[in-house]
Structure formats: structure tokens, C-alpha cells
Design a protein around this motif. Structure first.
Motif, PDB file in Angstrom:
ATOM      1  N   ILE A   1      -6.583  26.271 -33.264  1.00 39.81           N
ATOM      2  CA  ILE A   1      -7.233  27.406 -33.923  1.00 39.81           C
ATOM      3  C   ILE A   1      -7.825  26.970 -35.254  1.00 39.81           C
ATOM      4  O   ILE A   1      -8.956  27.333 -35.601  1.00 39.81           O
TER       5      ILE A   1
ATOM      6  N   SER B   1     -18.339  35.031 -31.831  1.00 31.23           N
ATOM      7  CA  SER B   1     -17.914  35.571 -30.536  1.00 31.23           C
ATOM      8  C   SER B   1     -17.576  34.438 -29.567  1.00 31.23           C
ATOM      9  O   SER B   1     -16.639  34.550 -28.781  1.00 31.23           O
TER      10      SER B   1
ATOM     11  N   LEU C   1     -14.226  33.131 -30.637  1.00 30.71           N
ATOM     12  CA  LEU C   1     -13.182  34.068 -30.257  1.00 30.71           C
ATOM     13  C   LEU C   1     -12.898  33.973 -28.760  1.00 30.71           C
ATOM     14  O   LEU C   1     -11.730  33.959 -28.341  1.00 30.71           O
ATOM     15  N   ASN C   2     -13.928  33.870 -27.954  1.00 32.31           N
ATOM     16  CA  ASN C   2     -13.741  33.725 -26.511  1.00 32.31           C
ATOM     17  C   ASN C   2     -13.031  32.416 -26.183  1.00 32.31           C
ATOM     18  O   ASN C   2     -12.187  32.355 -25.293  1.00 32.31           O
ATOM     19  N   GLU C   3     -13.380  31.382 -26.926  1.00 37.34           N
ATOM     20  CA  GLU C   3     -12.729  30.086 -26.715  1.00 37.34           C
ATOM     21  C   GLU C   3     -11.245  30.161 -27.075  1.00 37.34           C
ATOM     22  O   GLU C   3     -10.390  29.623 -26.371  1.00 37.34           O
ATOM     23  N   ILE C   4     -10.931  30.846 -28.166  1.00 37.94           N
ATOM     24  CA  ILE C   4      -9.531  31.016 -28.568  1.00 37.94           C
ATOM     25  C   ILE C   4      -8.787  31.837 -27.531  1.00 37.94           C
ATOM     26  O   ILE C   4      -7.654  31.517 -27.160  1.00 37.94           O
ATOM     27  N   LYS C   5      -9.411  32.887 -27.045  1.00 36.51           N
ATOM     28  CA  LYS C   5      -8.772  33.716 -26.008  1.00 36.51           C
ATOM     29  C   LYS C   5      -8.520  32.888 -24.749  1.00 36.51           C
ATOM     30  O   LYS C   5      -7.457  32.981 -24.141  1.00 36.51           O
ATOM     31  N   PHE C   6      -9.500  32.085 -24.382  1.00 38.14           N
ATOM     32  CA  PHE C   6      -9.340  31.239 -23.201  1.00 38.14           C
ATOM     33  C   PHE C   6      -8.215  30.227 -23.421  1.00 38.14           C
ATOM     34  O   PHE C   6      -7.364  30.026 -22.552  1.00 38.14           O
ATOM     35  N   SER C   7      -8.202  29.613 -24.612  1.00 45.94           N
ATOM     36  CA  SER C   7      -7.151  28.632 -24.917  1.00 45.94           C
ATOM     37  C   SER C   7      -5.783  29.296 -24.914  1.00 45.94           C
ATOM     38  O   SER C   7      -4.807  28.729 -24.416  1.00 45.94           O
ATOM     39  N   THR C   8      -5.706  30.501 -25.474  1.00 48.13           N
ATOM     40  CA  THR C   8      -4.432  31.229 -25.486  1.00 48.13           C
ATOM     41  C   THR C   8      -3.994  31.560 -24.065  1.00 48.13           C
ATOM     42  O   THR C   8      -2.819  31.413 -23.715  1.00 48.13           O
ATOM     43  N   GLY C   9      -4.930  31.998 -23.250  1.00 46.99           N
ATOM     44  CA  GLY C   9      -4.615  32.292 -21.847  1.00 46.99           C
ATOM     45  C   GLY C   9      -4.137  31.057 -21.104  1.00 46.99           C
ATOM     46  O   GLY C   9      -3.156  31.117 -20.338  1.00 46.99           O
TER      47      GLY C   9
END
Length: 108
Positions: free
Chosen positions: A19, A31, A34-42
Motif C-alpha cells: 500500500i 481510482s 484504489l482498484n489495485e489495492i482492492k484487488f491486492s486485498t482480495g
């Protein structure tokens, strides 16, 4: 159980570093980041679930293997003690007969 916590801690640290570098790079739009962070978190959550399931299966297999090994060792020890007891009993019987023969010979 400690191994799971170590893995979770290591993955959490890697997530924080990821992050940090994502925000520091600043080359992409917000954006996208943020999508990359969400994907990494998932992906991290899925990897943690897979790791947890794998560790649980490994612990179960190790526990079963340890139980089987302990059972086999107990059986082997019982057999060895039984054989040892029979040998001692036979030797005591032989010594007893020899002493009896010696006493008989001495009394004659």
C-alpha cells in the motif's frame, strides 16, 4: 497455531508495504490505485484462506501420523517386554533346576 500467526503477520506487513509503495508511486490515477489495492486485498484474503486450510490439513495429517507412530511404538515395546520377561523367566527356571540338582547331588 503460532505458525499461522507468523504467516498472517508477514502477509500483513507485506500488504502495508504494498500500500505504501502504491501511494508513493503516484503515477496512476486514484481510482486505478484504489482498484489495485482492492484487488491486492482480495488476493491476500484468498491466499490467507488457502494457507489456513492447507495448514489445518497438514496439522491433521501430522497428528494422525504421530498417533499411528505412537501406537506402533507402544505395540513394539509391549512385544519386546514380553520377550524379555519370557527370557528372564526361562533363565530363572534353568538356574532353579541347576541349584536343585546341585543340592540333590550334595545331599547324596
Amino acid at each position: 497455531m503460532e505458525l499461522i500467526y507468523i504467516f498472517l503477520s508477514a502477509i500483513a506487513i507485506l500488504l502495508i508495504v504494498n500500500i505504501y509503495f502504491t501511494f508513493k508511486a503516484g503515477k496512476k490515477e486514484y481510482s486505478t490505485e484504489l482498484n489495485e489495492i482492492k484487488f491486492s486485498t482480495g488476493m491476500l484474503i484468498q491466499n490467507l484462506k488457502d494457507t489456513e486450510a492447507g495448514l489445518k490439513n497438514e496439522f491433521t495429517a501430522n497428528r494422525l501420523e504421530a498417533t499411528q507412530t505412537a501406537s506402533n511404538l507402544r505395540t513394539e515395546i509391549i512385544q519386546q517386554v514380553t520377550v524379555f520377561g519370557k527370557i528372564i523367566s526361562d533363565n530363572i527356571h534353568i538356574v532353579s533346576e541347576l541349584q536343585n540338582n546341585q543340592f540333590t547331588a550334595f545331599s547324596d
